[in-house]
Design an enzyme around this catalytic site. Structure first.
Site, PDB file in Angstrom:
ATOM      1  N   CYS A 107      -4.833   2.513  -3.610  1.00  0.00           N
ATOM      2  CA  CYS A 107      -3.590   3.047  -3.031  1.00  0.00           C
ATOM      3  C   CYS A 107      -2.424   2.098  -3.267  1.00  0.00           C
ATOM      4  O   CYS A 107      -1.583   1.899  -2.393  1.00  0.00           O
ATOM      5  CB  CYS A 107      -3.732   3.354  -1.548  1.00  0.00           C
ATOM      6  SG  CYS A 107      -4.944   4.616  -1.207  1.00  0.00           S
ATOM      7  N   GLN A 136      -4.568  -4.816   7.271  1.00  0.00           N
ATOM      8  CA  GLN A 136      -5.607  -5.740   6.810  1.00  0.00           C
ATOM      9  C   GLN A 136      -5.617  -7.042   7.604  1.00  0.00           C
ATOM     10  O   GLN A 136      -6.560  -7.824   7.477  1.00  0.00           O
ATOM     11  CB  GLN A 136      -5.425  -6.058   5.317  1.00  0.00           C
ATOM     12  CG  GLN A 136      -5.535  -4.865   4.400  1.00  0.00           C
ATOM     13  CD  GLN A 136      -6.933  -4.249   4.362  1.00  0.00           C
ATOM     14  OE1 GLN A 136      -7.914  -4.851   4.815  1.00  0.00           O
ATOM     15  NE2 GLN A 136      -7.036  -3.032   3.858  1.00  0.00           N
ATOM     16  N   LYS A 154     -10.478   0.090  10.677  1.00  0.00           N
ATOM     17  CA  LYS A 154     -10.660  -1.112   9.867  1.00  0.00           C
ATOM     18  C   LYS A 154     -11.048  -2.305  10.734  1.00  0.00           C
ATOM     19  O   LYS A 154     -11.179  -3.424  10.249  1.00  0.00           O
ATOM     20  CB  LYS A 154      -9.374  -1.429   9.096  1.00  0.00           C
ATOM     21  CG  LYS A 154      -9.051  -0.414   7.993  1.00  0.00           C
ATOM     22  CD  LYS A 154      -7.906  -0.908   7.139  1.00  0.00           C
ATOM     23  CE  LYS A 154      -7.216   0.198   6.370  1.00  0.00           C
ATOM     24  NZ  LYS A 154      -8.010   0.755   5.275  1.00  0.00           N
ATOM     25  N   HIS A 203       0.876  -1.170   0.000  1.00  0.00           N
ATOM     26  CA  HIS A 203       0.000   0.000   0.000  1.00  0.00           C
ATOM     27  C   HIS A 203       0.920   1.230   0.000  1.00  0.00           C
ATOM     28  O   HIS A 203       2.029   1.178   0.517  1.00  0.00           O
ATOM     29  CB  HIS A 203      -0.837  -0.051   1.279  1.00  0.00           C
ATOM     30  CG  HIS A 203      -1.915   0.976   1.385  1.00  0.00           C
ATOM     31  ND1 HIS A 203      -1.657   2.282   1.699  1.00  0.00           N
ATOM     32  CD2 HIS A 203      -3.258   0.879   1.240  1.00  0.00           C
ATOM     33  CE1 HIS A 203      -2.804   2.950   1.740  1.00  0.00           C
ATOM     34  NE2 HIS A 203      -3.793   2.120   1.459  1.00  0.00           N
ATOM     35  N   ASP A 232       3.102  -4.214   8.026  1.00  0.00           N
ATOM     36  CA  ASP A 232       1.891  -3.424   7.811  1.00  0.00           C
ATOM     37  C   ASP A 232       0.728  -4.391   8.032  1.00  0.00           C
ATOM     38  O   ASP A 232       0.427  -5.227   7.179  1.00  0.00           O
ATOM     39  CB  ASP A 232       1.901  -2.864   6.384  1.00  0.00           C
ATOM     40  CG  ASP A 232       0.564  -2.209   6.021  1.00  0.00           C
ATOM     41  OD1 ASP A 232      -0.384  -2.271   6.828  1.00  0.00           O
ATOM     42  OD2 ASP A 232       0.485  -1.652   4.906  1.00  0.00           O
TER      43      ASP A 232
END
Lengths: 422, 150
Positions: free
Chosen positions: A379, A218, A241, A138, A215
């Site tokens: 993104c 998600q 999220k 991302h 990261d």
């Protein structure tokens, strides 16, 4: 279109992992009518909806406890501080951090990664050092490193992804070397849904003495994530999220690494003593939290974590797996539908295109049927460039989505194909 | 569905499937890139301007049905027009798709551009309809440039 709604749907087999109806009642927004149709919210990769428990926790804070934290010697300030710090403990337990001192509140994943790039990167990365990223990052795990690399003269190296949306692991093993200062990679791709083999990546990196940043924007909302087991050095994720509020996120870091880092921003709270010419820094995590924090956001995230724990992250992961398998199977029967990302290990994110129907047109059509999806480059422009496409349409699930919603979505895809006369 | 039909009129669907003047122009005097980074739409507009007359105008690139049809219709309308007329058409078209004026109130005859009047109902699609036009507008004012609708 109207004939479609008349088709009687077969009753679906109940999932053994969770019943979404037990939770949908807590999310009033899921009852919204959009363009005359019941909302089907399939844009959870971008942001999730919030249950009453989270909304009420924020509202209760403003109604009964609002005051600044770590400052006042009065009842409200003490209440606010206790609730704020209690959230930090919940977050630490949620990802199995050994102490809440390793939990830094930020605005979200982007700020968490920028914090590391700035406070760790500027201190430890120098000219000709290398940072390994993947091609499927991302923008938020790409651009901060570009800025750092340009500033200090370091180089970025990229692990390529293959046609199936998985990383080319042997290339990673070739890229890592004595010059590597950091590996920063996504745990779960926001485009392909791929869950990367991060345990292996971390082990190989650590064998070379290289720290790893994940990261986890998600992954933390959808999978059980255990930082002790993974042994990652930094982990970044966002509250919004995972049914929490916007504007609050988390950076986890190993204690030693956080202690050795520069401060991030200067101001109140992050200092120990201040003179006119210089200052000393507060202990972690406060060293990285200048200014009045997003107190309501942190408390809301704490309530979100309570909610997710009640369902159980393993149940969420397995239920979403069921939804994803169901959707992939149905989508595979649609002519000229191409799915981007076929990793065996994947989460509930599906990117696709149908023939030459542009994602922008398709998502507009679906929106008019009450179905919220994402269209665009997500993104992740370098991914689109490598795939030689401008954009994809993306659906992404959460535990409150149902197989019936997927059925309606599939029906509307067929209708869209007819509408655009493809 | 009726709203969608109103937006995706036949003329838009036709021009999307068979865009007119959809190719490079080797002898162009101005070449302008138009991008919408938000959705990835990207077109190049080629203008051949002689004595303030648009002798030829072509485009290529990729994007949604609205943006492609808009570029296509634009090229068919502007070929042979003066730079001043193109400027007026741009201003009127822009006012219509952004909902500033009704299609019927446009001071010059917009003709088949009326097909794009429905865009005003969908704020997220205004940029799609106006991308090629913005690029053209830059082209008649300046030399080669890249423009973005963001």
């Amino acid at each position: 279109m109207d004939t479609m709604t008349a088709v009687k749907k077969e009753p679906k087999k109940k999932s053994e992992f969770l019943n979404p109806d037990d939770y949908r009642k807590d999310f009033p927004i899921l009852n919204e009518i959009v363009h005359g149709k019941p909302l089907i919210y399939f844009d959870n990769g971008a942001s999730t909806q919030k249950p009453l428990q989270v909304i009420n926790a924020i509202s209760d804070y403003y109604l009964h406890s609002n005051a600044n934290v770590h400052r006042g010697i009065h009842a409200l300030s003490e209440k606010a501080t206790a609730a704020f710090e209690d959230s930090r403990k919940k977050i630490a337990n949620f990802i199995n951090a050994s102490t809440e001192k390793q939990i830094i509140f930020t605005r979200g994943t982007s700020e968490s990664i920028n914090l590391v790039a700035s406070a760790w990167g500027r201190k430890f990365v120098t000219a000709d050092d290398e940072i390994i990223l993947s091609e499927m990052e991302h923008h938020s795990n790409l651009v901060p490193w570009q800025i750092l690399a340009q500033e200090v003269g370091a180089k970025l190296k990229f692990i390529p992804f293959k046609d199936d949306g998985t990383i080319d692991f042997p290339v990673f093993e070739q890229l890592i070397s004595g010059r590597t200062k950091l590996v920063a990679i996504t745990h779960m791709s926001n485009v392909f849904g791929t869950i990367n083999p991060i345990k292996k990546i971390i082990r190989i990196s650590h064998d070379r003495g290289v720290p790893v940043l994940l990261d986890a924007a998600q992954s933390v909302p959808h999978l059980p994530v255990d930082v002790e087991f993974l042994d990652c050095d930094f982990l970044a994720f966002s509250g919004h999220k995972m049914i929490g509020p916007t504007g609050i996120g988390v950076l986890y870091g190993k204690t030693q690494r956080l202690q050795n880092m520069n401060p991030y921003q200067g101001g109140g709270e992050m200092i120990s003593s201040v003179w006119l010419e210089n200052s000393t820094w507060n202990e972690i995590p406060h060293k990285f939290e200048a200014g009045t924090p997003n107190i309501a956001g942190a408390i809301g995230l704490g309530a979100a974590i309570d909610y997710l724990n009640d369902i159980g992250m393993t149940n969420i992961a397995l239920y979403e797996q069921e939804l994803t398998t169901y959707a992939l199977e149905k989508m595979s029967s649609i002519k000229n539908l191409k799915i981007y990302g076929e990793a065996p290990e994947r989460g509930g994110i599906i990117s696709f295109n149908i023939g030459d129907i542009h994602p922008h047109d398709l998502s507009h059509f679906l929106d008019q049927q009450g179905i919220a999806v994402r269209a665009g480059h997500h993104c992740a422009q370098p991914i689109m460039r490598k795939l030689n496409i401008a954009a994809t349409t993306r659906i992404s699930f959460y535990f409150y989505n149902t197989k019936q919603e997927i059925d309606t979505f599939i029906d509307e895809l067929e209708n869209a194909i007819n509408f655009f006369n493809y | 569905m009726s709203d969608l039909r109103e937006l995706y009129q036949d003329i838009i669907m036709d021009h999307n499937k068979n865009p007119q003047n959809f190719h490079k122009l080797e002898n162009a005097t101005r070449v302008i890139d138009g991008k919408n980074p938000l959705c990835g739409d990207h077109y190049t507009i080629y203008l051949l301007i002689e004595n303030d007359i648009i002798k030829d105008i072509c485009f290529d690139g990729s994007g949604c049905a609205i943006s492609k049809a808009s570029g296509s219709v634009m090229t068919t309308i502007l070929k042979g027009k003066s730079v001043k007329e193109a400027e007026e058409l741009f201003n009127n078209f822009h006012d219509v798709v952004t909902g500033k004026i009704n299609f019927d109130d446009a001071i010059i005859d917009l003709g088949k551009l009326g097909a794009f009047a429905g865009v005003a109902e969908f704020p997220s699609r205004v940029k799609c309809a106006s991308l090629a036009w913005h690029a053209m507008h830059q082209g008649i004012k300046n030399e080669n440039v890249e423009i973005s609708t963001e």
